[in-house]
Design an enzyme around this catalytic site. Structure first.
Site, PDB file in Angstrom:
ATOM      1  N   GLU A 267       0.818  -1.206   0.000  1.00  0.00           N
ATOM      2  CA  GLU A 267       0.000   0.000   0.000  1.00  0.00           C
ATOM      3  C   GLU A 267       0.853   1.257   0.000  1.00  0.00           C
ATOM      4  OE1 GLU A 267      -4.103  -1.511   2.090  1.00  0.00           O
ATOM      5  OE2 GLU A 267      -2.345  -1.266   3.384  1.00  0.00           O
TER       6      GLU A 267
ATOM      7  N   GLU B 273      -3.896  -9.516   3.717  1.00  0.00           N
ATOM      8  CA  GLU B 273      -4.711  -9.200   4.889  1.00  0.00           C
ATOM      9  C   GLU B 273      -5.817 -10.219   5.147  1.00  0.00           C
ATOM     10  OE1 GLU B 273      -2.651  -5.333   4.131  1.00  0.00           O
ATOM     11  OE2 GLU B 273      -3.413  -6.993   2.931  1.00  0.00           O
TER      12      GLU B 273
END
Length: 261
Positions: free
Chosen positions: A115, A135
């Site tokens: 990210e 995740e």
């Protein structure tokens, strides 16, 4: 080369001419980001944006690893999430700098590490680099921009597979998808990123920053309004002293002397 300040915990910030190098230095945690490091990153980016002598930033990780994302050990022990009130997760993903920033990726860029790379404007990667959003394998969401930026940058089904499986992508695959600008030999990403940063830093800073802003904002402009909306930025640059300097330097066959005004 001199440090901009004494290195804060987990981050090294070094000024290299007009380039700011930010390097996460937590090898014992695979350069995972805890709250103090996120705070340091946000502070360094605030300095970067405010300092007219700094034109481009390069973000990397020490020890052959970009970043494993959020420091889960710190999170489970303290409950603190690595979020800055203004710049968001990892000190960057909600509000990246207004000036260009390049990610120099070696090894793993996973979870928040990916990210962070997605929040940068350009990505240089070692050929062995891996990018992923695992995740869902940890009962979490890629809420640091992964679920927002990845589908905007690659085809929907490719993004969907990446976020639903958590499987990593190779540097070569990311280059094919347009996520990585250049692939270099392992260990050479930082040098290549600094070379690219120097090329960008040689250009007129007002024009570079306005160009970045238009590219990012125009995606949300109605098609019929795009030229009108960019005109305010164009006119500001066109009427600047740097625009006159650029033309004069071209005619006089010399290097321009940018004044950032």
């Amino acid at each position: 080369m001199t440090a901009t300040d004494a290195p804060p915990t987990g981050l090294q910030a070094e000024r290299r001419g007009s380039v700011l190098l930010l390097a996460v230095d937590r090898p014992e945690r695979r350069n995972a980001i805890d709250l103090p490091t996120a705070t340091a990153i946000a502070g360094a980016l605030d300095t970067f944006d405010a300092d007219e002598s700094l034109r481009v930033a390069v973000f990397t990780g020490r020890g052959g690893i970009f970043s494993a994302g959020m420091d889960l050990k710190a999170y489970t022990e303290t409950g603190d999430r690595p979020i800055d009130p203004a710049r968001g997760g990892f000190g960057i993903v909600r509000q990246p700098p207004r000036k260009p920033i390049i990610a120099a990726v070696e090894g793993a860029a996973l979870g928040g590490g990916f990210e962070i790379a997605l929040a940068c404007d350009l990505v240089i990667a070692g050929e062995g680099a891996r990018f992923g959003l695992p995740e869902v394998r940890r009962g979490l969401l890629a809420s640091g921009g992964g679920l927002l930026r990845l589908p905007a940058l690659v085809p929907r089904n490719i993004a969907m597979e990446a976020v639903l499986t958590g499987a990593p992508l190779t540097a070569r695959r990311c280059a094919e998808l347009g996520l990585v600008n250049r692939i270099v030999a392992d260990g050479a990403a930082l040098g290549a990123a600094l070379e690219l940063a120097a090329v960008i830093a040689d250009n007129a800073p007002l024009a570079v920053q306005a160009s970045k802003r238009i590219v990012l904002e125009a995606a949300d402009w109605p098609h019929e309004e795009q030229f009108d909306r960019q005109e305010a930025y164009v006119e500001q640059v066109r009427s600047s002293a740097d625009a006159r300097e650029g033309a004069a330097a071209f005619l006089e066959k010399r290097r321009p002397q940018w004044r950032n005004r």
